[in-house]
Design an enzyme around this catalytic site. Structure first.
Site, mmCIF file in Angstrom:
data_model
loop_
_atom_site.group_PDB
_atom_site.id
_atom_site.type_symbol
_atom_site.label_atom_id
_atom_site.label_comp_id
_atom_site.label_asym_id
_atom_site.label_seq_id
_atom_site.Cartn_x
_atom_site.Cartn_y
_atom_site.Cartn_z
ATOM 1 N N LYS A 1 0.805 -1.226 0.000
ATOM 2 C CA LYS A 1 0.000 0.000 0.000
ATOM 3 C C LYS A 1 0.838 1.276 0.000
ATOM 4 O O LYS A 1 0.395 2.314 -0.487
ATOM 5 C CB LYS A 1 -0.950 -0.007 1.197
ATOM 6 N N GLU B 1 -10.029 5.600 2.858
ATOM 7 C CA GLU B 1 -10.789 4.500 3.435
ATOM 8 C C GLU B 1 -9.810 3.374 3.736
ATOM 9 O O GLU B 1 -8.722 3.313 3.153
ATOM 10 C CB GLU B 1 -11.853 4.021 2.444
ATOM 11 N N SER C 1 1.577 -9.795 -0.525
ATOM 12 C CA SER C 1 1.208 -8.379 -0.491
ATOM 13 C C SER C 1 1.405 -7.707 0.859
ATOM 14 O O SER C 1 1.532 -6.485 0.934
ATOM 15 C CB SER C 1 -0.252 -8.211 -0.932
#
Length: 404
Positions: free
Chosen positions: A97, A119, A385
């Protein structure tokens, strides 16, 4: 409502507002101008060598890129195939991210924005945005479902420590879908002063394109690294898919190659669409959060509540580019259950000393189904991830027979 009428012919690399039949800008009039300004700012930024140089330096010196492509020797022996892990869990903040957060925060600064909203589901995007906002001295507000606040308490604490305001969302099923809806409402109230930093490849154009651009560093690095290690491209790329940002960044640089893409959705407890978050495998085309894509809906078009043990996959739709990949046959999408994901979570921890996020564990779990169907010399790259320390309480509860 406005939508941009362009399309992408099948067989070409999607690079606009529409990906085949999917994407677009299905938004209130008040957001059409801000989206146009965002698109213009993004196009200007990515053609600016100074912007790209600053982002590259941040990714290197601050985020810790490039991340390793790790040959998982014991996991490979277990499955009888050559398996590499793209270690996005080793990024600063613990997931992929941060790639997108840093790119978009630079864009927000370029546009003169002072307030950032976002969000988050699993909290990894929220932490990445909170981190980037702290780095650049910007005010940050993160919307998060009350269910996710409870199951991702560690990440909530991290965001607060970084100076971010957490706004609990209690309506609906109080997970990621509702958090996105509330963030959009906030943005509509002040589009001039607020920058909405979307974390996945969802939402109206140009967000899916922007997020893919910033996350493609994953696939770009993987391509170079696997060529150095194996002297050839992999046979398969395997990644989890919720909204789909890690997977689209992993897949896209290989789009014109023969490498097979497999996206793994959250099968939840199975049995019916209501017990999953598998938008492509159990869904149908519709419009949600400003874009046309596959989503989980009933016959009347009402959005279904979803379930996944992984908060980051607990979303009833998927990025429009993934829908295009599915419809065109470029990628295959499959499901993995909660129980299978937990088993893979424990397996990687014990075999490799790497604790994966429950989101990533879905991709890892599918190795048990994929490996026996491949050639013995097959090379499989899995996008790891994120790291799984945030999920320890959830895994322990699941292992002891608890439920969401």
């Amino acid at each position: 409502m406005k939508k941009q009428e362009t399309s992408t012919p099948l067989g070409t690399v999607p690079n606009g507002a529409y990906y085949g039949a999917f994407g677009g800008q299905f938004v209130p009039e008040t957001l059409y101008k801000p989206l146009k300004e965002l698109e213009e700012a993004f196009n200007s930024a990515v053609s600016d060598s100074g912007f790209k140089k600053e982002l590259s330096q941040l990714l290197s010196d601050y985020a810790g890129r490039p991340t390793p492509l790790y040959y998982a020797k014991r996991l490979s022996a277990f499955h009888g195939r050559c398996i590499y892990l793209k270690r996005e869990d080793l990024n600063h903040t613990g997931s992929h991210k941060i790639n997108n957060a840093l790119g978009q925060i630079l864009l927000a600064r370029r546009m003169g924005k002072k307030r950032i909203i976002a969000e988050t589901g699993a909290g990894q995007h929220g932490v990445a945005v909170a981190t980037a906002a702290a780095l650049f001295g910007m005010k940050c507000v993160v919307y998060m479902g009350s269910v996710d606040i409870k199951r991702q308490a560690v990440n909530v604490q991290r965001m607060k420590l970084l100076g971010t305001e957490i706004v609990p969302v209690t309506n609906g099923d109080a997970t990621l879908k509702e958090a996105v809806s509330e963030a959009i409402r906030d943005w509509i109230s002040d589009p001039a002063g607020t920058y909405y930093l979307i974390g996945s490849c969802v939402g109206p154009h140009p967000y899916p394109l922007m997020v893919r651009f910033f996350q493609s560093v994953i696939g770009d690095e993987t391509k170079k690294q696997i060529m150095k290690k194996e002297k050839r491209l992999p046979d398969y790329l395997l990644a989890c898919v919720g909204g789909g940002s890690n997977s689209i960044g992993f897949f896209h640089p290989f789009y014109k190659t023969a490498v097979k893409f497999i996206g793994v959705e959250a099968g939840g407890t199975g049995g019916s669409p209501e017990n999953t978050a598998a938008s492509i495998c159990y869904g149908s085309p519709g419009v949600l959060h400003g874009a046309k894509s596959y989503l989980l809906q009933n016959r009347e078009g009402q959005i279904l509540e979803t379930h996944s043990i992984a908060a980051g996959l607990d979303y009833p739709s998927v990025g429009p580019e993934h829908s295009f990949y599915h419809q065109s046959g470029r990628a295959k999408y499959v499901t993995v259950s909660d129980a299978e994901a937990v088993k893979a979570f424990e397996r990687l921890s014990k075999l490799e000393g790497i604790i994966p996020a429950l989101e990533s564990s879905h991709a890892l779990a599918y190795l048990s189904k994929l490996a026996p169907k491949t050639k013995k010399n097959a090379v499989i790259c899995v996008c790891l991830s994120g790291r799984g320390d945030k999920d320890m309480a959830i895994e322990n509860k699941q292992a002891s027979g608890g439920k969401k």
